[in-house]
Design a protein around this motif. Sequence first.
Motif, PDB file in Angstrom:
ATOM      1  N   SER A  71       1.108  -0.747   0.331  1.00 23.25           N
ATOM      2  CA  SER A  71       0.109   0.009  -0.354  1.00 23.25           C
ATOM      3  C   SER A  71       0.837   1.413   0.372  1.00 23.25           C
ATOM      4  O   SER A  71       2.393   1.044   1.009  1.00 23.25           O
ATOM      5  CB  SER A  71      -0.670  -0.066   1.360  1.00 23.25           C
ATOM      6  N   VAL A  72       0.526   2.131  -0.991  1.00 18.53           N
ATOM      7  CA  VAL A  72       1.021   3.623  -0.434  1.00 18.53           C
ATOM      8  C   VAL A  72      -0.093   4.865  -0.198  1.00 18.53           C
ATOM      9  O   VAL A  72      -0.981   4.093  -0.213  1.00 18.53           O
ATOM     10  CB  VAL A  72       1.672   3.806  -1.793  1.00 18.53           C
ATOM     11  N   ASP A  73      -0.145   6.026  -0.251  1.00 19.81           N
ATOM     12  CA  ASP A  73      -0.167   6.894   1.225  1.00 19.81           C
ATOM     13  C   ASP A  73      -1.617   7.638  -0.298  1.00 19.81           C
ATOM     14  O   ASP A  73      -2.257   7.946  -0.262  1.00 19.81           O
ATOM     15  CB  ASP A  73       0.236   7.928   1.529  1.00 19.81           C
ATOM     16  N   SER A  74      -0.670   7.533  -1.485  1.00 19.95           N
ATOM     17  CA  SER A  74      -1.616   8.676  -2.683  1.00 19.95           C
ATOM     18  C   SER A  74      -1.671   8.066  -3.740  1.00 19.95           C
ATOM     19  O   SER A  74      -0.648   7.214  -4.435  1.00 19.95           O
ATOM     20  CB  SER A  74      -0.574  10.104  -2.356  1.00 19.95           C
ATOM     21  N   PRO A  75      -1.845   8.565  -5.116  1.00 20.99           N
ATOM     22  CA  PRO A  75      -2.083   7.854  -6.633  1.00 20.99           C
ATOM     23  C   PRO A  75      -0.402   8.251  -7.552  1.00 20.99           C
ATOM     24  O   PRO A  75      -0.022   7.756  -7.743  1.00 20.99           O
ATOM     25  CB  PRO A  75      -2.893   8.910  -7.297  1.00 20.99           C
ATOM     26  N   HIS A  76      -0.040   9.356  -6.554  1.00 19.36           N
ATOM     27  CA  HIS A  76       1.518  10.221  -7.240  1.00 19.36           C
ATOM     28  C   HIS A  76       2.255   9.236  -6.295  1.00 19.36           C
ATOM     29  O   HIS A  76       3.965   8.890  -7.382  1.00 19.36           O
ATOM     30  CB  HIS A  76       1.450  11.149  -6.342  1.00 19.36           C
ATOM     31  N   ASP A  77       2.389   8.763  -5.088  1.00 20.99           N
ATOM     32  CA  ASP A  77       3.313   7.409  -4.987  1.00 20.99           C
ATOM     33  C   ASP A  77       3.178   6.320  -5.582  1.00 20.99           C
ATOM     34  O   ASP A  77       3.968   5.552  -5.939  1.00 20.99           O
ATOM     35  CB  ASP A  77       2.713   7.352  -3.204  1.00 20.99           C
ATOM     36  N   ARG A  78       2.150   5.989  -6.040  1.00 24.27           N
ATOM     37  CA  ARG A  78       1.878   4.783  -6.655  1.00 24.27           C
ATOM     38  C   ARG A  78       2.757   4.612  -8.327  1.00 24.27           C
ATOM     39  O   ARG A  78       3.268   4.055  -8.523  1.00 24.27           O
ATOM     40  CB  ARG A  78       0.280   4.553  -6.727  1.00 24.27           C
ATOM     41  N   MET A  79       2.714   5.946  -8.278  1.00 28.07           N
ATOM     42  CA  MET A  79       3.068   6.364  -9.817  1.00 28.07           C
ATOM     43  C   MET A  79       4.479   6.040  -9.603  1.00 28.07           C
ATOM     44  O   MET A  79       5.345   5.920 -10.385  1.00 28.07           O
ATOM     45  CB  MET A  79       2.520   8.150 -10.732  1.00 28.07           C
ATOM     46  N   VAL A  80       4.931   7.373  -8.528  1.00 24.70           N
ATOM     47  CA  VAL A  80       6.374   7.624  -8.315  1.00 24.70           C
ATOM     48  C   VAL A  80       6.978   5.142  -8.126  1.00 24.70           C
ATOM     49  O   VAL A  80       8.333   5.718  -8.635  1.00 24.70           O
ATOM     50  CB  VAL A  80       7.200   8.435  -7.277  1.00 24.70           C
ATOM     51  N   ALA A  81       6.470   4.846  -6.995  1.00 21.78           N
ATOM     52  CA  ALA A  81       7.055   3.386  -7.397  1.00 21.78           C
ATOM     53  C   ALA A  81       7.272   2.815  -8.769  1.00 21.78           C
ATOM     54  O   ALA A  81       7.624   2.221  -8.610  1.00 21.78           O
ATOM     55  CB  ALA A  81       5.730   2.813  -5.879  1.00 21.78           C
ATOM     56  N   GLU A  82       6.116   3.019  -9.367  1.00 20.60           N
ATOM     57  CA  GLU A  82       5.721   2.507 -10.650  1.00 20.60           C
ATOM     58  C   GLU A  82       7.587   2.777 -11.051  1.00 20.60           C
ATOM     59  O   GLU A  82       8.087   1.696 -12.427  1.00 20.60           O
ATOM     60  CB  GLU A  82       4.713   1.929 -11.381  1.00 20.60           C
ATOM     61  N   ARG A  83       7.625   4.711 -10.939  1.00 21.42           N
ATOM     62  CA  ARG A  83       8.662   4.298 -12.407  1.00 21.42           C
ATOM     63  C   ARG A  83       9.977   4.138 -11.992  1.00 21.42           C
ATOM     64  O   ARG A  83      10.654   3.877 -12.625  1.00 21.42           O
ATOM     65  CB  ARG A  83       8.351   6.088 -12.231  1.00 21.42           C
TER      66      ARG A  83
END
Length: 101
Positions: A71-83
């Motif tokens: 889990s992450v806190d935000s859609p931005h964090d999700r995108m950063v993890a994927e990148r």
Amino acid sequence: MRWHFQKDAAEAAVRPLAGVVGVINHVTLKARVDVTDVSNDIRTALHRSWFFDGDTIKVSVDGGTVRLTGSVDSPHDRMVAERTAWAAPGAVKVENMLEIV
């Protein structure tokens, strides 16, 4: 191709051509390094970032396929993890299964 940005660039180069009405990108990436350390490299990169708590994201690798779970806190964090996962040498596919909580 060996890098995800190359796949994206190929699609971006074709999309604006006259007569093109849609693009389906079936380009596959080739692993260029031993992928045994990819999981550790991604985990290390994520933990260096102030975005992520090391206990909330799990990274697993099968061949060149990277799977992110947790889990992450935000859609931005999700995108950063994927990148971050895509930036790892040897990553040819990223399955982002992270949940936003």
